[in-house]
Design a protein around this motif. Sequence first.
Motif, PDB file in Angstrom:
ATOM      1  N   PHE A   1     -22.652  32.156 -11.726  1.00  0.00           N
ATOM      2  CA  PHE A   1     -22.190  31.530 -10.472  1.00  0.00           C
ATOM      3  C   PHE A   1     -21.514  30.205 -10.825  1.00  0.00           C
ATOM      4  N   VAL A   2     -20.337  30.323 -11.390  1.00  0.00           N
ATOM      5  CA  VAL A   2     -19.746  29.167 -12.052  1.00  0.00           C
ATOM      6  C   VAL A   2     -18.616  28.516 -11.262  1.00  0.00           C
ATOM      7  N   SER A   3     -18.033  29.225 -10.309  1.00  0.00           N
ATOM      8  CA  SER A   3     -17.011  28.551  -9.503  1.00  0.00           C
ATOM      9  C   SER A   3     -17.724  27.603  -8.551  1.00  0.00           C
ATOM     10  N   VAL A   4     -17.015  26.578  -8.100  1.00  0.00           N
ATOM     11  CA  VAL A   4     -17.714  25.617  -7.247  1.00  0.00           C
ATOM     12  C   VAL A   4     -18.222  26.284  -5.981  1.00  0.00           C
ATOM     13  N   GLU A   5     -17.473  27.284  -5.474  1.00  0.00           N
ATOM     14  CA  GLU A   5     -17.926  27.976  -4.264  1.00  0.00           C
ATOM     15  C   GLU A   5     -19.213  28.747  -4.539  1.00  0.00           C
ATOM     16  N   HIS A   6     -19.247  29.454  -5.682  1.00  0.00           N
ATOM     17  CA  HIS A   6     -20.467  30.202  -6.022  1.00  0.00           C
ATOM     18  C   HIS A   6     -21.634  29.266  -6.279  1.00  0.00           C
ATOM     19  N   LEU A   7     -21.322  28.168  -6.964  1.00  0.00           N
ATOM     20  CA  LEU A   7     -22.360  27.183  -7.260  1.00  0.00           C
ATOM     21  C   LEU A   7     -22.985  26.667  -5.970  1.00  0.00           C
ATOM     22  N   LYS A   8     -22.107  26.316  -5.036  1.00  0.00           N
ATOM     23  CA  LYS A   8     -22.569  25.780  -3.758  1.00  0.00           C
ATOM     24  C   LYS A   8     -23.452  26.795  -3.041  1.00  0.00           C
ATOM     25  N   ARG A   9     -22.956  28.024  -2.975  1.00  0.00           N
ATOM     26  CA  ARG A   9     -23.648  29.030  -2.187  1.00  0.00           C
ATOM     27  C   ARG A   9     -24.933  29.500  -2.873  1.00  0.00           C
ATOM     28  N   TYR A  10     -24.915  29.506  -4.206  1.00  0.00           N
ATOM     29  CA  TYR A  10     -26.089  30.019  -4.913  1.00  0.00           C
ATOM     30  C   TYR A  10     -27.210  28.982  -4.975  1.00  0.00           C
ATOM     31  N   THR A  11     -26.816  27.731  -5.225  1.00  0.00           N
ATOM     32  CA  THR A  11     -27.857  26.702  -5.372  1.00  0.00           C
ATOM     33  C   THR A  11     -28.099  25.924  -4.081  1.00  0.00           C
ATOM     34  N   THR A  12     -27.208  26.045  -3.101  1.00  0.00           N
ATOM     35  CA  THR A  12     -27.145  25.247  -1.868  1.00  0.00           C
ATOM     36  C   THR A  12     -26.746  23.803  -2.141  1.00  0.00           C
ATOM     37  N   LEU A  13     -26.145  23.553  -3.283  1.00  0.00           N
ATOM     38  CA  LEU A  13     -25.635  22.214  -3.579  1.00  0.00           C
ATOM     39  C   LEU A  13     -24.637  21.784  -2.500  1.00  0.00           C
ATOM     40  N   GLY A  14     -24.886  20.652  -1.905  1.00  0.00           N
ATOM     41  CA  GLY A  14     -23.933  20.126  -0.926  1.00  0.00           C
ATOM     42  C   GLY A  14     -24.009  20.782   0.423  1.00  0.00           C
ATOM     43  N   MET A  15     -25.054  21.571   0.659  1.00  0.00           N
ATOM     44  CA  MET A  15     -25.151  22.292   1.938  1.00  0.00           C
ATOM     45  C   MET A  15     -26.059  21.570   2.940  1.00  0.00           C
ATOM     46  N   GLY A  16     -26.595  20.440   2.569  1.00  0.00           N
ATOM     47  CA  GLY A  16     -27.491  19.715   3.466  1.00  0.00           C
ATOM     48  C   GLY A  16     -26.724  18.976   4.542  1.00  0.00           C
ATOM     49  N   THR A  17     -27.466  18.218   5.338  1.00  0.00           N
ATOM     50  CA  THR A  17     -26.826  17.519   6.449  1.00  0.00           C
ATOM     51  C   THR A  17     -25.852  16.464   5.953  1.00  0.00           C
ATOM     52  N   ASP A  18     -25.981  16.079   4.692  1.00  0.00           N
ATOM     53  CA  ASP A  18     -25.063  15.097   4.109  1.00  0.00           C
ATOM     54  C   ASP A  18     -23.845  15.777   3.512  1.00  0.00           C
ATOM     55  N   GLN A  19     -23.853  17.104   3.486  1.00  0.00           N
ATOM     56  CA  GLN A  19     -22.706  17.859   2.990  1.00  0.00           C
ATOM     57  C   GLN A  19     -22.243  17.409   1.602  1.00  0.00           C
ATOM     58  N   GLY A  20     -23.217  17.040   0.787  1.00  0.00           N
ATOM     59  CA  GLY A  20     -22.890  16.759  -0.608  1.00  0.00           C
ATOM     60  C   GLY A  20     -22.184  15.444  -0.845  1.00  0.00           C
ATOM     61  N   LYS A  21     -22.276  14.547   0.101  1.00  0.00           N
ATOM     62  CA  LYS A  21     -21.516  13.293  -0.066  1.00  0.00           C
ATOM     63  C   LYS A  21     -21.969  12.528  -1.302  1.00  0.00           C
ATOM     64  N   THR A  22     -23.257  12.600  -1.606  1.00  0.00           N
ATOM     65  CA  THR A  22     -23.732  11.894  -2.794  1.00  0.00           C
ATOM     66  C   THR A  22     -23.879  12.824  -3.994  1.00  0.00           C
ATOM     67  N   SER A  23     -23.738  14.122  -3.801  1.00  0.00           N
ATOM     68  CA  SER A  23     -24.141  15.046  -4.865  1.00  0.00           C
ATOM     69  C   SER A  23     -23.032  15.911  -5.437  1.00  0.00           C
ATOM     70  N   ASN A  24     -21.987  16.164  -4.667  1.00  0.00           N
ATOM     71  CA  ASN A  24     -21.023  17.166  -5.111  1.00  0.00           C
ATOM     72  C   ASN A  24     -20.335  16.794  -6.420  1.00  0.00           C
ATOM     73  N   THR A  25     -19.946  15.538  -6.541  1.00  0.00           N
ATOM     74  CA  THR A  25     -19.173  15.180  -7.728  1.00  0.00           C
ATOM     75  C   THR A  25     -19.998  15.432  -8.991  1.00  0.00           C
ATOM     76  N   ALA A  26     -21.244  14.974  -8.963  1.00  0.00           N
ATOM     77  CA  ALA A  26     -22.081  15.166 -10.146  1.00  0.00           C
ATOM     78  C   ALA A  26     -22.337  16.651 -10.392  1.00  0.00           C
ATOM     79  N   GLY A  27     -22.595  17.384  -9.321  1.00  0.00           N
ATOM     80  CA  GLY A  27     -22.863  18.816  -9.469  1.00  0.00           C
ATOM     81  C   GLY A  27     -21.684  19.541 -10.097  1.00  0.00           C
ATOM     82  N   HIS A  28     -20.498  19.249  -9.606  1.00  0.00           N
ATOM     83  CA  HIS A  28     -19.320  19.915 -10.143  1.00  0.00           C
ATOM     84  C   HIS A  28     -19.043  19.482 -11.577  1.00  0.00           C
ATOM     85  N   ALA A  29     -19.287  18.200 -11.838  1.00  0.00           N
ATOM     86  CA  ALA A  29     -19.050  17.707 -13.197  1.00  0.00           C
ATOM     87  C   ALA A  29     -20.028  18.357 -14.179  1.00  0.00           C
TER      88      ALA A  29
END
Lengths: 209, 1010, 418, 97
Positions: free
Chosen positions: B542-570
Amino acid sequence: MADATSLPQAPLPPRRSPLDAVWVAGDYGAAAVGGPGVTMLRRSGLSSVQLDARRGTAASLRAAVAGALGLALPGPGRAASGGEVRALWLGPDRWMLLAEDTFALEAKLRAAAEPAGGVVVDQSHGRTILRLSGPAVREVLAKGTGVDLHPRAFAEDAVAQTGLFHLAVTLDRRRGTGTFDVHGMRGFAQSLFESLCEAAAEFGYRLSE
Amino acid sequence: MTGSDQSHRLPTGGAIDRRRPLAFRFDGREYRGYAGDTLASALLANGVRVVGRSFKYHRPRGVLTAGPEEPNALVELRGGARIEPNTRATMVELFHGLEATSQNRWPSLRFDALEVNDLLSRFLVAGFYYKTFMGFPGWHFWEQRIRAAAGMGRGTTEPDPDGYETMNAHCDVLVVGGGPAGLAAALAAGRTGARVMLLEETDGLGGRLRSDRETLNGTPAMRWAEAAAFELVDLPEVTVLTRTTGFGIYDGNVVGAVERVADHLPVPPAHMVRQRLWHIRPRRVIVAAGAIERPLVFGGNDRPGVMQAGAVRTYLNRYAVAPGRQAVVVANNDDGYRTALDLAAAGIHVAQVVDTRSAGRGEWWRRAVDAGLDVVDRAAVTNAYGRMGLVGCDVTRLDGNGGTAGNGRFVPCDLIASSGGWTPSIHLHSHAGGKAEWDDAIAAFVPGPGRAGVTTIGAAAGRFALSDCLADGFRVGAEAARDCGFGSGTAPDAPVADEASVAPLQAIWSVPGTPGRKVKRFVDHQDDVTVEDIELAHREGFVSVEHLKRYTTLGMGTDQGKTSNTAGHALMAGLRGRPIPAVGTTTFRPPYTPVAMGAFAGRAAGRHLAPIRRTALHDWHAANGVVFVEAGPWLRPQYYLRPGETNSREAMDRAITEEVVATRTRVGISDVSSLGKIDVQGPDAAEFLNRVYCNGFARLPVGKARYGLMLREDGLVDDDGTTSRLADTHFLMTTTTVHAAEVLADLEWYLQVVWPELDVRVSSVTEQWAGMALAGPRARDVLAAALDPGTADVSNEALPFLGVTTTATVRGVPVRIFRISFSGELGYEVNAPADWGIDVWEALMHAGEPHGIRPYGLEAMGIMRIEKGHVAGAELDGRTTPDDLGLGRMASTAKWYVGRGMLGKPAYTDPDRPKLVGLVPVDGRTRIRAGAILVADPDAPTPIPKLGHVTSSAYLSPTVGHPISLALLARGRERIGEEVWAVFPTRSQRIRARVTEPCFVDPEGEKLHG
Amino acid sequence: MAEYSVLSLVRNALGGHRRWIRAWRDPEPKKRYDVLIVGGGGHGLATAYYLARNHGITDVAVLEKGWIGGGNVGRNTTIVRSNYLLDGNNHFYEHSLKLWEGLSRELNYNVMFSQRGVLNLAHSDGQMDAYARRGNAMRLNGVDSELLDRNGVRRLYPYLDYSANARFPIYGGLLQPRGGTARHDAVAWGFARGADRLGVDIIQNCEVTGFERSGDRITGVQTTRGTIGCGRVGMAVAGNTSRVAQMAGLELPIESHVLQAFVTEPLKPLIDGVITFGAGHFYISQSDKGGLVLGGDIDFYNSYAQRGNLPTVEHVMANGCAMMPNLRRLRILRSWGGIMDMSMDGSPIISKTPIDNLYLNAGWCYGGFKATPGSGWVFAHTIAEDRPHRFNEPLSLGRFTTGHLLDEGGKGPTPKLH
Amino acid sequence: MIRIPCPYCGPRDHDEFSYAGDATKVRPADPAAATPEDWHRYVYLRDNPRGAHLEYWHHVQGCRAYVKVLRDTATHEVLAAGLPSDDLPFEDLEAGR
């Protein structure tokens, strides 16, 4: 009216407004320093006659109307007044003419415009006209329409066909500060009225007789 | 947890109003804060450290940020019908009596049973639920438990008592964000006389200047911001909206914004909405939305007491709150030093300043060292300790290769200020279809090429220095105004910022753990996504950012990944060995921050969901016992009760029967104003109607009406109605109520687009005329008595069936009379100008009194049309041909008309097609309801073949004395006289039915013509 | 090959989850396949799976221009139901629903199919009649349906607006208890993993750019990863159907429109089933994560932008808040748009085409997600046998010529109305 | 919000309009001479392009004119607008893309 060959002789009953049941003159909403933000009044009992130019007759129709009513039919987005009559542009080759009479305007138009290619349709009873004035009118209307009402964009005598609180209306910017005539469909008059009242409540509004 | 006496409030400073203490409650306990506090700052001032529980592992969490990106400090605000779950404490302005409750915990914030999930976390890795719960007892069993554990706050089942509304606005220049860049832009544009709007999410202007101690020309920068705010307020064409979030850019650069009008108050005062949704149509958009700080990803980085460095400065400087007593600062950029210096200035002990960089020794480092702070670089916090509140952390040297060097040193602390750099808020740029470009210098995406008319400036464009923000703002503001025709485009002079030079950031996406210790390193705090989860996703593909998001729920919280997406993708980019921009970022969609559904709905609530359309006779009905029914937008009379009678099933049945009987035997009158009426005029009017109706209209004589049938281009029946020729070139068309608007639009379509050569004008006159159907054997007597003498002759000879007269008056009111009938009785439709509709109706009622006239509603009308076999909505269902309805003969073969080209399709001419028939129960009494299906054998194995269905039914036809129905039945016309089963399995009914002609009453039409 | 189970989960947990392997391989495309499926969405992946499983055809590649599941299978409101009126639709969707009922075990992947019931509200006598007809037709087909009166609805959902203030009063509703929701991404991933395990190649980042033709046959597919030869081609590209079909020289009765969907912030359980508002397009359910998932009408104009506009958003929310006045304070967290391949009668097309070895799966309008397994099943049959399965015979492209339309709403050839 | 420049009323929100579909579809001029195939193509088949799309919008809440609009279906950008009789620069735009 129409199709009657001669104007009716019997005295006519007074015309009813669709707002008869809900319109109680008075002040409503927030108490505003310096008076209500919006004053509304009903312009009842008018003639509203729709005039269309048939294909290729716009020029002759303009001339005929100018001759008979002393009024130049306005271009898109505009209104014009001449004598006792006000004309609003409604759409391509279509105008609404208004006067404070019962059948006279229609009769005049039939006589003057039909020979010049005009199509005359009486809409006097189909539309309800509210006049809004006061310092908060623009804000109140802006709650319901996407048309830009700033004086730079919508000067005096500007006219717009648009949606107001999702209802089809004609907005006619009259002379004077913040005065607009709102023409709406009769059947929706009460809904439109209620929406306007709700929107105006924070500024305070007056229903005048 | 310390006491409730604002133990952590600094003695001086802050932009709070110490003269206005405010009492509030959190989890039932009373605290005090000050006006100007947020709920978060007030809780911190009172030493409250644990504010919420995380989504999955239910770990105790404290305040992490000071802004809209807050992932941890979510509370249920208010209560009862006004409860607002998941509310970010960092964005709630404190008001007197505020009530907040922690959420996602049971039974209490301190002891949460589901904290067991944290112990089980090794099993509850990303996507574990896809791999299990498939066998006994089935997913539904597990789902109940998972649902109860998931979710965050509680909603309510009570209606929201507050109001919302929509506001439309136009401007030349819209500036989103009231920080230094936005203020400068609004000033530069506003001074030119352009119409300018400035949106600011918080309660005041200044942005980060409210939080930081920066200076301009030696004076606090906030002074400049205050002066700018005053100047803006004085500019007549400038509108400043605070507490307003520009949440999205839509097509045409229309910006959606939500103004929180009354959220800072206990309840909205009278006449005030809670929130207002703005549609702003700017000619130029300037996005100055700032940037969001990223947490560093290290072991235990979610402990209550670990906080963003920038947030620490906000709490210190703006709210005069000490978020801790003993601090460790850790950063990969100079913000660490800045924060450490502010902490020290506030008198808080800075135990250690940790710089993860190897090359961070610039001017800020020097300042920190000069201030006597204990600075260590090329090191990191590798693990933080303290379940219900931070007690200390390990600080460990880094080896420069992603590992640690040596053992960690434990440093006691109750606050860790951490900074991983800043991510520009490019959301609005992205909404507008703009691309994102990776900027290595700040290790973040910045706006790339975007849509014309949208410019992102300042920190939102990755330009963090105050001088850059001001320069951007002044320049772009002036240019935007010029583009709209205002000013020369020359930027005003910007004040000079007193800034230290900044040493470059060195990205570090995750910090290795303390050697020998198991650590959880949180990338996404709210949804508990750890570094290990990202590694697992990578392992499983699950390596594309879309798969990563959907599989791990990264950035799916009420904050929509504002503090987390960059690090997660990096981190994923690192695992894949690809550059970060090649891995990409997810696309941002509105809303930028969550927006209440009520704000979108505005005033379209309850009764006001859709406007109500009333006929000209409405007030009469209302005064005379009517029961109204919604018919599309219209309110129409359903039936009429007797004076004083209360509504009931029995009253209804009796009323309807009486109305039918009165009409069939004497005379009835009903309101048909809602039928569409279209005025058609012009030399080609007859030709035009001939093309749009399938039957002929060219030779309709003046003064006559004709029933017309209209098809769609696909050959199926669209609408019907009578059309009358009032003069040679003048027709009046009527349509069904439901299709009126559509038919008019179609006619305009044909005239404007398809046949522009036809000289015809059409306009709706539905509202101009009140329509009344007068029907029954005495109808003529009533009409004649009501007419003003001598105005029209309505005798059968002078006004035969389908005759029209326009000369009559009633009480002086000119009326149009059409001798047509839907009920099958001798009938007239009288049209009167709407303002006199009630007068004419009353005149007819008065004239009808001696004949026992009754008003009748839709129900009686429906029964009578079924008795006559007239088709209506249930038969004109968009799937029937004229022939299906027994109207095949109407379709002319002598001319072309809309739909004819399709009528020959095999399916349309299939003899097995269902055809309109009548149905009566063989037992003579059981109603065959609409919706019943016709079958030959109800006991056949499923699927049971269907022969057709019942379209309309009358529970009792008072005229024929038993229930009757209309149906569409395969080969129906051939089955007349046969029996079929009408089955209604959802009511466990099967009824033997006899097939009949569809007309049950007066098939020869004698009444009609009589 | 790792079988998913509680045991394997526990075993892996103890090993630090280091032994999990890719859920599906990432192969290089071969030069030629027996069958190429264009489109790595739910339908394409399901088709590949059933080609292998039901028909033994394993020399199959699924070509996906981006990442599998990135299109409509991951952009819907996850509703599964078979409450259709017309036999042609009802039999097909019911077949699909039956497949859903065993899907997690079939795929060894938990797709979280949750049969929580789908309720359609009615707001007039006419609508009650129409629902009665639909419910009765379903029952005669052996499909579950219950007609509820106002009190029946109220017992299920006491917090809808039953007040006199409701603009469109609730008269009753049609309930399909076996309907429900599923975890949309898991469906794509489960079928992908299942197909992969049967030997299907899933090729991501491989966009089709053209077809190589020889007479009435397609001999190969040009892609951004080179030309791939083929025996047969199945197309399942939803919103992009017209574009891909055009490469093959076909013009279709399809328009692409954008449909928006929304999710609120997560909440503790509030809504048990799926509810649809009958007086305007609106439907809502609650995900297992807690977010209320809701949607409404399309934006009414042709669109390939996965992005809608404010008036539709507001319309959807107004309908939702009218149905459930307690929703007003809840916040919309995320919105997204899917591109709907709207057919001219509102029903899908699973069909042979005028090109001998090109097969079409399209026209899903709003209804694609729920159809995923059934669609894959019958499309695989159509491709494998070169003739439709009995369940997709009525779904042929030819129906627009013959007039055997499947127009559930009776709206005619105006896609925006379906 | 798509802002549609009505030739009469100026730019207006798209929700004042009703979408009326593909404007490249021309109804058979001589219905008597049209084949079933002609009708099929007119009524059912659509080019449905991604990119420039010529379409009609009916200004129902405004002047009631049918407006011909050239709009990019991928970006929703309105490229040109005019009356039904106007020739909008469709081909030029296609070529320039």
